[in-house]
Design an enzyme around this catalytic site. Sequence first.
Site, PDB file in Angstrom:
ATOM      1  N   HIS A 192      37.451  34.116  17.908  1.00 44.86           N
ATOM      2  CA  HIS A 192      36.162  34.423  18.185  1.00 44.86           C
ATOM      3  C   HIS A 192      36.317  36.087  18.091  1.00 44.86           C
ATOM      4  O   HIS A 192      37.381  36.477  18.525  1.00 44.86           O
ATOM      5  CB  HIS A 192      35.614  33.765  19.633  1.00 44.86           C
ATOM      6  CG  HIS A 192      34.440  34.119  19.751  1.00 44.86           C
ATOM      7  ND1 HIS A 192      33.925  35.518  20.210  1.00 44.86           N
ATOM      8  CD2 HIS A 192      33.099  33.370  20.113  1.00 44.86           C
ATOM      9  CE1 HIS A 192      32.443  35.214  20.686  1.00 44.86           C
ATOM     10  NE2 HIS A 192      32.157  34.187  20.432  1.00 44.86           N
ATOM     11  N   ASP A 233      42.559  32.356  25.347  1.00 43.16           N
ATOM     12  CA  ASP A 233      41.178  32.241  25.228  1.00 43.16           C
ATOM     13  C   ASP A 233      40.706  30.894  25.680  1.00 43.16           C
ATOM     14  O   ASP A 233      40.537  30.056  24.453  1.00 43.16           O
ATOM     15  CB  ASP A 233      40.520  33.120  23.948  1.00 43.16           C
ATOM     16  CG  ASP A 233      39.036  32.762  23.947  1.00 43.16           C
ATOM     17  OD1 ASP A 233      38.489  32.205  24.899  1.00 43.16           O
ATOM     18  OD2 ASP A 233      38.390  33.058  22.719  1.00 43.16           O
ATOM     19  N   GLN A 250      36.499  27.489  25.144  1.00 44.76           N
ATOM     20  CA  GLN A 250      36.171  26.407  24.630  1.00 44.76           C
ATOM     21  C   GLN A 250      37.159  25.263  25.165  1.00 44.76           C
ATOM     22  O   GLN A 250      36.849  24.159  24.589  1.00 44.76           O
ATOM     23  CB  GLN A 250      35.997  26.164  23.091  1.00 44.76           C
ATOM     24  CG  GLN A 250      35.221  27.389  22.600  1.00 44.76           C
ATOM     25  CD  GLN A 250      33.487  27.157  22.607  1.00 44.76           C
ATOM     26  OE1 GLN A 250      33.381  25.903  23.150  1.00 44.76           O
ATOM     27  NE2 GLN A 250      33.010  28.031  22.507  1.00 44.76           N
ATOM     28  N   LYS A 258      29.772  28.053  29.611  1.00 41.15           N
ATOM     29  CA  LYS A 258      30.268  26.943  28.731  1.00 41.15           C
ATOM     30  C   LYS A 258      30.736  25.577  29.350  1.00 41.15           C
ATOM     31  O   LYS A 258      30.807  24.508  28.678  1.00 41.15           O
ATOM     32  CB  LYS A 258      31.514  27.260  28.001  1.00 41.15           C
ATOM     33  CG  LYS A 258      31.303  28.954  27.142  1.00 41.15           C
ATOM     34  CD  LYS A 258      30.882  28.931  25.798  1.00 41.15           C
ATOM     35  CE  LYS A 258      31.201  30.078  25.351  1.00 41.15           C
ATOM     36  NZ  LYS A 258      30.060  30.159  24.276  1.00 41.15           N
ATOM     37  N   CYS A 290      30.223  34.145  15.502  1.00 43.40           N
ATOM     38  CA  CYS A 290      31.010  35.175  16.079  1.00 43.40           C
ATOM     39  C   CYS A 290      32.417  34.844  15.645  1.00 43.40           C
ATOM     40  O   CYS A 290      33.651  35.201  16.142  1.00 43.40           O
ATOM     41  CB  CYS A 290      30.867  35.145  17.461  1.00 43.40           C
ATOM     42  SG  CYS A 290      29.239  35.674  18.142  1.00 43.40           S
TER      43      CYS A 290
END
Lengths: 160, 413
Positions: free
Chosen positions: B130, B207, B210, B233, B371
């Site tokens: 991302h 990261d 998600q 999220k 993104c």
Amino acid sequence: MSAVTLHDVDELRDLYRELILDHARSPRHFGKLDGATHTAEGINPLCGDKLRLYMRLDDDNIEDASFEGSGCAISVASASLLTDMIIGLPVPQALEFFATVTARLTGRQAGSDDATPPELDKIRALDGVREFPSRVKCATLAWHALNSAIHGESAPVSTE
Amino acid sequence: MTQLQVSNVPLDTECRPDFPALHQDVNAHPLVYLDNAASAQQPSTVIDTVAHYQRHDHANVHRGVHTLSYRATDAYEGARDKIQSFINAGSRSEIVLTSGTTESINLVAQSYCRPRLAPGDKILISHLEHHSNIVPWQLVCEQTGAELIVAPINDKGELIIDAFDKLLTDDVCLIAIAHVSNALGTVLPVKDIIAKAKSRGIAVLIDGAQGVPHMQIDVQDLDCDFYAFSGHKMFGPTGVGVLFGREALLDAMPPYQGGGDMILEVSFDGTTYNDLPYKFEAGTPNISGVVGFGAAADYLQSVGMARIAQHERQLLDYMMQKLGEIDGIRLIGTAAEKASVQSFLVDDIHPHDLGTILDHQGVAIRTGHHCAMPVMDFFGVPGTARASLALYNNADDVDRLVDAISNARRIFT
């Protein structure tokens, strides 16, 4: 449970009219223009539309115009219609068209139908965008590029 | 016995009543919400917890001697404990509350990497990141003369492990890599990557934006140095997130921002910084957001991450199968290990046109570059349509998506 009704399809067909789909599938005056004197880029970051408009101006007349790039059906059809409409026009009239079309598509035009000259009849095919606020920017992108190219602005215009 | 009965109820049947936003008509159709990778809906427990805090307990934290300030501090610090438990961090000092994944990554770039980087050093990322796991590294590379290197992916959207291994050289300062790709749904083999990095003494940031909504995260088991994620999220409020950082690393890092709450003592001769994690939490935080974030972590733990992962895996298989049956569809992102997300293109319909037509039928998906422009470039597309699942989605949602796509094809062909 929630079958899509004829009404839904009708409303969508109002946005994606045959003329729009035709211009989106087979855009007119598509490609780079040799000998262009004016050019501007239009970017709509939301959906990734990216168009470049080319014009060859001679003595304040738009002798020829074209565009290239990629975008959604609405932005490509609008750019295609634009090139069809402005070729052969004096620049001041093209600027008037810019003002009329952007006012019409954003719903700012009072008594909209009366104020739109017959030369712009085909732009009525884009009227459906008024019901889809997120798509107005797609429809006006090429027109903003037209305005920017005429005024010789070098930075890309964005409808964001 | 009770446990058995509960587990017999399909997860979506059990959870849907908890999410008020799902129960509405959009454009005269019951909403089908398939944009969870952008932002997930909030359960009543999150909404009510935030409202209760704002109605009864709000004051500034860590400051006052009055009752409301105590209550606000307890609620805020209580949320930190819930989040610590949610990802099984070893210490609450390792839970830095931020404004989201983006700020968490920027914090590591500026406070961990910037002082260490010299020309010739490298930061290693992957091609499927991302923008928020690309641009902070570009910035710190510009500031220090270090180099950003990118591990390639294959046409299924999987990291090419051999190529990645070759890039693991001793001049790599940090690996920053997604747990789950937001554009493609690929689950990366982060545990293997961390183990390889460890053997070379390279730090790893995951990261996890998600990752956290879809699987059990155990930062001690992963053995990562940093893990970044966001509240919204995982069914919490926007504007809050976490940086998990290994205590020894956080301790040695300079503050990211200066201000109130991150100090012990300030004079014009100098300032002593507060202890962890407060050293990294300058200024009045998003207290109500953090309180809601804690409620979201509680909610997910009460449902059970293993159950959520199983439900979503089955539903993703069903969605990939049903989408794959549509004439003219191109599925983008077909990795063997996936979670939640499917990107696709239909005929030559531009994703934005598809998004409008689906919205008109009550189906919310994301369209565009997500993104992740380098991922779009890799697949040679300006953007995709993306459907992303959460614990409350079900087979009916997928069927509605498929029907809506069929209607779009009828309009365009």
